[in-house]
Structures are given as structure tokens and as C-alpha cells.
Design an enzyme around this catalytic site. Structure first.
Site, PDB file in Angstrom:
ATOM      1  N   GLY A   1       0.808  -1.207   0.000  1.00 38.10           N
ATOM      2  CA  GLY A   1       0.000   0.000   0.000  1.00 38.10           C
ATOM      3  C   GLY A   1       0.845   1.262   0.000  1.00 38.10           C
TER       4      GLY A   1
ATOM      5  N   GLU B   1      -6.230  -7.804  -5.932  1.00 38.86           N
ATOM      6  CA  GLU B   1      -5.832  -7.585  -4.544  1.00 38.86           C
ATOM      7  C   GLU B   1      -4.566  -6.736  -4.522  1.00 38.86           C
ATOM      8  OE1 GLU B   1      -4.689 -10.074  -0.470  1.00 38.86           O
ATOM      9  OE2 GLU B   1      -5.267 -11.140  -2.303  1.00 38.86           O
ATOM     10  N   LEU B   2      -4.577  -5.643  -3.781  1.00 34.35           N
ATOM     11  CA  LEU B   2      -3.499  -4.656  -3.792  1.00 34.35           C
ATOM     12  C   LEU B   2      -2.158  -5.274  -3.404  1.00 34.35           C
ATOM     13  CD1 LEU B   2      -2.724  -1.635  -4.098  1.00 34.35           C
ATOM     14  CD2 LEU B   2      -3.205  -1.382  -1.654  1.00 34.35           C
ATOM     15  N   ASP B   3      -1.152  -5.122  -4.287  1.00 34.52           N
ATOM     16  CA  ASP B   3       0.235  -5.526  -4.023  1.00 34.52           C
ATOM     17  C   ASP B   3       0.355  -6.994  -3.614  1.00 34.52           C
ATOM     18  OD1 ASP B   3       1.136  -2.961  -4.602  1.00 34.52           O
ATOM     19  OD2 ASP B   3       0.937  -2.284  -2.528  1.00 34.52           O
ATOM     20  N   ALA B   4      -0.516  -7.842  -4.146  1.00 32.11           N
ATOM     21  CA  ALA B   4      -0.527  -9.250  -3.747  1.00 32.11           C
ATOM     22  C   ALA B   4      -0.320 -10.197  -4.922  1.00 32.11           C
ATOM     23  CB  ALA B   4      -1.832  -9.589  -3.039  1.00 32.11           C
TER      24      ALA B   4
END
Length: 273
Positions: A191, A216-219
Site C-alpha cells: 500500500g 488484490e493490492l500488491d498481492a
């Protein structure tokens, strides 16, 4: 290529290529588990036969019997690359320079930004620049505008510090893998504001991560990472200066590996040959 692991895969692939008159110049393989895992392989070979015909014959002779997913790529054809950026230009300019110097074999056909700051620098490389303002309030319209520029035209879209979240709908419709550089050693500090959070936490190592983008954020699956040691004396500005160097090199390596078809997906992990 990838398939359920079992004996005879390498022999079948090599035997097919030999019988077809191909000369294998490089080969690498990996099994996630010889007992019930997946087998992944990358092979380089020279051949005069048109790639479509070879692909069709391989599907019948090898891929179908082994339940194999296989992709054939002509290494002499440069991939089409689009870059998205916000205000920070260090990763963008590094990629453009590497392309111009021949380190990256690709056609960079457009740079899209939610700010107009980088226009002059981008156009000095002879690359078209498209300004598409974006914010939380106008995200849907901005993504539609970007899809009008990008959808179906590129082999890879690179987020070179593009500081906007992309929707699942955009990712599904853009028609190419999307790769991001995140300025932390994921999964730590996903994030926003990772350098500030790293300084607050008192970490002794900072890093950067190149990964494929998922909803999914940064995943998404990680392609490459690197780190540098830091100390209690380094303020946020020092962390950012060191971090920019890591971001540039990590993203450049990951983009080059993708362009050379060295990255294979295994679920949410990658195998890089």
C-alpha cells in the site's frame, strides 16, 4: 510449458523437436514436486518452420497427451510495451534509456500518465505520450479512456510508479499482463507510504518488488526483489534516495525477463528461468 509432472516429459519435447529438425540451444526445467506436482520448462531452439505449423503439430503430438499448456514465441520479434507513470520518473526514464541502448528488446509504443509532467522527457525518446487524468472520483471514466489506448494492443503493460489503483474490470479487459514496481520488500509495507512506515518501524533493510498486478493490492505473483541495508541514521529522504536505485534495477530485470519469456506462473508464485 507446464503440465502435471510425470516421467518422459523432457524426452517427449526434445524428441519432437529433434524429429522436426530443430536445434535446441537452451533448456531449463523445474518440478514443484516429482510426486504429483507441476513440471515447468523453457526451451530455446532454432528452426526454419513457420511457428504456427510447429505449434499445431506440437499440440497434437506432445501437449495434448501430457495435459500441457505450451506457448511458442518468435524471439526475433520485439514485444509491444506500454508504460504507465504518475509524477516520479526514475523508473520510466530508466526503462526508456535501456530500450534505446538495446538492453530491452521491445517496442515502447506509448506512455500513459495521470499527470502531464513527463511529456517532454518521454517525447524526447520519440515515444507517444498520452495524458489521462485520474482520481478516485473519475476512475471509471479514466480507465475507459486508458482502455481505448491500451486494450488488445500490447504484450505487457508496466506500472513504472503509477500511483493509482486499477480495477479488476480494467485488468480483465486490458488484454495483457500488467507488471508493477512496489517500493517495499513485499509482503512488508504493502500500500501507500512504505518508506515512511519503514522508517517508523525502524527496519534495517529496505527493498523493492516487481510483481504482476491482480485485483488484490500488491498481492500478485512476485517476479523480482532486491534490498539494501539502512540504519537508524537514515531519514525518510535517505530511504527514498536509496530505494529509487533498487526500484529501477528490480523493475528493469523483471521487465527484461518477461520480454524474454523467462517467467512462468505457478499459481500465485513465479518460476524464473
Amino acid at each position: 510449458m507446464s503440465c502435471p509432472d510425470r516421467p518422459g516429459i523432457v524426452a517427449a519435447v526434445a524428441g519432437f523437436l529433434h524429429a522436426s529438425g530443430a536445434n535446441i540451444t537452451s533448456s531449463a526445467q523445474h518440478s514443484t514436486d516429482p510426486s504429483g506436482g507441476r513440471f515447468l520448462m523453457r526451451m530455446e531452439f532454432e528452426h526454419d518452420e513457420p511457428i504456427d505449423g510447429l505449434r499445431d503439430r506440437f499440440a497434437t503430438a506432445v501437449a495434448d497427451p501430457f495435459a500441457m499448456t505450451a506457448t511458442f514465441t518468435d524471439a526475433a520479434v520485439p514485444k509491444r510495451l506500454a508504460i504507465l507513470v504518475s509524477r516520479e520518473e526514475h523508473c520510466l526514464l530508466d526503462l526508456l534509456w535501456r530500450r534505446r541502448s538495446g538492453e530491452l528488446f521491445a517496442d515502447v509504443e506509448v506512455v500513459v500518465s495521470n499527470h502531464d509532467d513527463a511529456r517532454a522527457d518521454v517525447e524526447s525518446f520519440g515515444v507517444p505520450f498520452v495524458h489521462v487524468p485520474n482520481s478516485r472520483e473519475q476512475r471509471e471514466a479514466a480507465e475507459e479512456a486508458m482502455l481505448g489506448v491500451l486494450a488488445g494492443r500490447f504484450d505487457l503493460v508496466v506500472l513504472a510508479r503509477y500511483m493509482q489503483i486499477l480495477s479488476g474490470d480494467f485488468l480483465a479487459r486490458v488484454g495483457a499482463p500488467v507488471m508493477n514496481i512496489h517500493h517495499s520488500f513485499l509482503p512488508a509495507f504493502a500500500g501507500a507510504a512504505p518508506y515512511e512506515r519503514a522508517r517508523e518501524r525502524g527496519v534495517k533493510i529496505i527493498g523493492a518488488t516487481a510483481h504482476y498486478v491482480t485485483e488484490e493490492l500488491d498481492a500478485g505473483p512476485i517476479v523480482e526483489q532486491d534490498v539494501a541495508r539502512v540504519s537508524h541514521a537514515d531519514d525518510v529522504g535517505a530511504l527514498q534516495r536509496m530505494g529509487r536505485d533498487i526500484e529501477r534495477t528490480v523493475l528493469a530485470r523483471a521487465v527484461r525477463w518477461h520480454l524474454e519469456d523467462r517467467v512462468l506462473l505457478d499459481g500465485n508464485r513465479t518460476v524464473v528461468f
